[in-house]
Write a protein that holds these residues in place. Structure first.
Motif, PDB file in Angstrom:
ATOM      1  N   HIS A  47     -12.344  53.458  99.846  1.00 38.65           N
ATOM      2  CA  HIS A  47     -11.386  52.614 100.564  1.00 38.65           C
ATOM      3  C   HIS A  47     -10.076  52.518  99.774  1.00 38.65           C
ATOM      4  O   HIS A  47      -8.985  52.688 100.326  1.00 38.65           O
ATOM      5  N   ALA A  48     -10.197  52.274  98.481  1.00 36.16           N
ATOM      6  CA  ALA A  48      -8.996  52.148  97.644  1.00 36.16           C
ATOM      7  C   ALA A  48      -8.188  53.440  97.627  1.00 36.16           C
ATOM      8  O   ALA A  48      -6.952  53.420  97.706  1.00 36.16           O
ATOM      9  N   SER A  49      -8.879  54.563  97.533  1.00 38.54           N
ATOM     10  CA  SER A  49      -8.159  55.844  97.467  1.00 38.54           C
ATOM     11  C   SER A  49      -7.421  56.129  98.769  1.00 38.54           C
ATOM     12  O   SER A  49      -6.315  56.680  98.753  1.00 38.54           O
ATOM     13  N   GLY A  86       5.131  63.270  90.972  1.00 41.32           N
ATOM     14  CA  GLY A  86       6.263  62.442  90.600  1.00 41.32           C
ATOM     15  C   GLY A  86       5.933  60.988  90.352  1.00 41.32           C
ATOM     16  O   GLY A  86       6.840  60.161  90.235  1.00 41.32           O
ATOM     17  N   HIS A  87       4.641  60.657  90.253  1.00 38.39           N
ATOM     18  CA  HIS A  87       4.206  59.281  90.043  1.00 38.39           C
ATOM     19  C   HIS A  87       3.177  59.224  88.917  1.00 38.39           C
ATOM     20  O   HIS A  87       2.587  60.248  88.541  1.00 38.39           O
ATOM     21  N   TYR A  88       2.962  58.016  88.395  1.00 38.16           N
ATOM     22  CA  TYR A  88       1.940  57.784  87.383  1.00 38.16           C
ATOM     23  C   TYR A  88       0.854  56.866  87.955  1.00 38.16           C
ATOM     24  O   TYR A  88       1.164  55.885  88.644  1.00 38.16           O
ATOM     25  N   PHE A  89      -0.387  57.179  87.642  1.00 39.71           N
ATOM     26  CA  PHE A  89      -1.522  56.382  88.090  1.00 39.71           C
ATOM     27  C   PHE A  89      -2.329  55.964  86.868  1.00 39.71           C
ATOM     28  O   PHE A  89      -2.627  56.793  85.999  1.00 39.71           O
ATOM     29  N   ILE A  90      -2.678  54.685  86.803  1.00 36.53           N
ATOM     30  CA  ILE A  90      -3.466  54.158  85.694  1.00 36.53           C
ATOM     31  C   ILE A  90      -4.748  53.565  86.270  1.00 36.53           C
ATOM     32  O   ILE A  90      -4.703  52.732  87.188  1.00 36.53           O
ATOM     33  N   GLY A  91      -5.867  53.998  85.741  1.00 37.39           N
ATOM     34  CA  GLY A  91      -7.145  53.488  86.226  1.00 37.39           C
ATOM     35  C   GLY A  91      -8.288  54.092  85.455  1.00 37.39           C
ATOM     36  O   GLY A  91      -8.112  54.547  84.318  1.00 37.39           O
ATOM     37  N   THR A  92      -9.443  54.137  86.082  1.00 37.40           N
ATOM     38  CA  THR A  92     -10.663  54.605  85.432  1.00 37.40           C
ATOM     39  C   THR A  92     -11.105  55.921  86.056  1.00 37.40           C
ATOM     40  O   THR A  92     -10.994  56.114  87.274  1.00 37.40           O
ATOM     41  N   ASP A  93     -11.606  56.798  85.238  1.00 38.79           N
ATOM     42  CA  ASP A  93     -11.979  58.144  85.678  1.00 38.79           C
ATOM     43  C   ASP A  93     -13.334  58.134  86.385  1.00 38.79           C
ATOM     44  O   ASP A  93     -14.314  58.703  85.915  1.00 38.79           O
ATOM     45  N   ASN A  94     -13.375  57.493  87.540  1.00 42.06           N
ATOM     46  CA  ASN A  94     -14.615  57.376  88.309  1.00 42.06           C
ATOM     47  C   ASN A  94     -14.601  58.210  89.591  1.00 42.06           C
ATOM     48  O   ASN A  94     -15.446  58.025  90.465  1.00 42.06           O
ATOM     49  N   GLY A  95     -13.634  59.113  89.696  1.00 41.08           N
ATOM     50  CA  GLY A  95     -13.502  59.951  90.886  1.00 41.08           C
ATOM     51  C   GLY A  95     -12.350  59.547  91.781  1.00 41.08           C
ATOM     52  O   GLY A  95     -11.969  60.293  92.688  1.00 41.08           O
ATOM     53  N   ILE A  96     -11.766  58.382  91.531  1.00 45.42           N
ATOM     54  CA  ILE A  96     -10.734  57.883  92.441  1.00 45.42           C
ATOM     55  C   ILE A  96      -9.453  58.714  92.381  1.00 45.42           C
ATOM     56  O   ILE A  96      -8.790  58.916  93.394  1.00 45.42           O
TER      57      ILE A  96
END
Length: 264
Positions: A47-49, A86-96
Motif C-alpha cells: 500500500h505504501a509503495s 532525481g529523488h532520495y528515499f530513506i527507509g528500510t530495505d524490506n522490498g519497498i
C-alpha cells in the motif's frame, strides 16, 4: 527548493509525528516538511509503495522522501538511502524500494548509524544531511542492490484478464492492477465485460468521467495512473460490492446477452 516528505503508518496526532518533525526542525531548520500520506495500514509496504510511486514525482527534484512503514531494521534489513529518478528515499530495505521504483536505483547506501538505534533520529539526520548537500556516499556504505519484492500483476489466460484491487481511495473507488496497455493488448476492437465480484455486476464499456454514466451505474475508467478503476457514479462501490484489497476483477469477452447491473 527540495522538500522533505513523510509517508507513515501513523494516525494523525500520533506522538511519532511530533518526534520526527521536532528532529527535522532541529537538524535542518527552515526546510519544508510535508505529510505525503499517513494512516497507511500498519506494515503494509504494498500500500505504501503504491502511494509513494504515484506521488513522489510531483515534488521538486532532489526532494527527500522518508518512509516510516514497517521500518524497523532487523536481520538483513538495513536502513538505506536510495537515490533514483532525481529523488532520495530513506527507509528500510524490506522490498519497498523495489516496489516503488520497479527499476534499478542510481545509488544505494547503507546508513552508518554510528551505533544509534533510534530509527527516527537516523532518518531525520540522514534527510538533513542530504538537504544540506552532503553526498550519500559520505553517509555510509555503498551497496550494489536492494531487496526485491515482486509486485502483484494482472495475468492473461487465453482471452481473459484476471486482475485484483490494489488500492481503494477515500471515495471508495477501487483501483486495480490492470493497466491500459494490458487491457487493450487483449481487447482492442473487441467486445468485453468487466466483471466485479460476480457475473451479475459488470460493465461493457470504458468511461472517461464518472458522470458519463447515469447515477447508480457501475463504471470502469482508466485513471491518471493508467490503471483500471472501478466506481459507481454517486456511490461507494467498495462498500456496496464489498470490495477489498485483493478482490478479483475479471475481463472477458462479451456476448451482449446480458445487461449491466445498476444500483438504482
Amino acid at each position: 527548493m527540495p522538500v522533505i516528505t513523510l509517508t507513515t503508518e501513523w494516525i494523525p496526532g500520533d506522538i511519532y509525528y511530533g518526534i520526527i518533525r521536532g528532529k527535522l526542525c532541529s537538524y535542518c531548520p527552515g526546510v519544508t516538511v510535508i505529510d505525503n500520506a499517513s494512516s497507511i495500514p500498519p506494515l503494509n509496504i504494498a500500500h505504501a509503495s503504491f502511494v509513494i510511486r504515484n506521488t513522489f514525482n510531483n515534488y521538486p527534484k532532489e526532494s527527500v522522501h522518508i518512509i516510516c512503514v514497517h521500518s524497523e531494521a532487523h536481520h538483513q534489513e538495513d536502513h538505506l538511502i536510495v537515490k533514483a529518478k532525481g529523488h532520495y528515499f530513506i527507509g528500510t530495505d524490506n522490498g519497498i524500494f523495489n516496489l516503488i521504483l520497479n527499476s534499478e536505483p542510481d545509488e544505494v547506501i547503507k546508513i552508518d548509524s554510528k551505533g544509534n538505534n533510534d530509527e527516527l533520529d537516523i532518518f531525520a539526520k540522514a534527510a538533513a544531511d542530504l538537504i544540506s548537500g552532503k553526498k550519500p556516499a559520505d553517509m555510509g556504505i555503498p551497496l550494489k542492490s536492494i531487496s526485491e519484492r515482486i509486485p502483484l500483476r494482472a495475468t492473461i489466460d487465453k482471452e481473459v484478464i484476471i486482475g485484483s484491487i490494489i488500492f481503494i481511495d477515500s471515495y471508495g473507488n477501487a483501483i486495480s492492477n490492470i493497466t491500459r496497455e494490458v487491457f487493450y493488448r487483449v481487447f482492442e476492437a473487441r467486445r468485453y465485460r468487466i466483471l466485479v465480484q460476480s457475473i451479475k455486476n459488470f460493465t461493457d464499456q470504458i468511461s472517461e468521467k464518472y458522470s458519463d454514466v447515469p447515477v447508480g451505474e457501475l463504471l470502469a475508467r482508466f485513471n491518471s495512473f493508467d490503471l483500471l478503476e472501478i466506481s459507481i457514479n454517486g456511490a461507494n462501490v467498495s462498500e456496496l460490492y464489498n470490495l477489498n484489497i485483493g478482490s478479483v476483477i475479471r475481463v472477458d469477452q462479451s456476448d451482449k446477452s446480458a445487461s449491466p447491473n445498476r444500483l438504482f
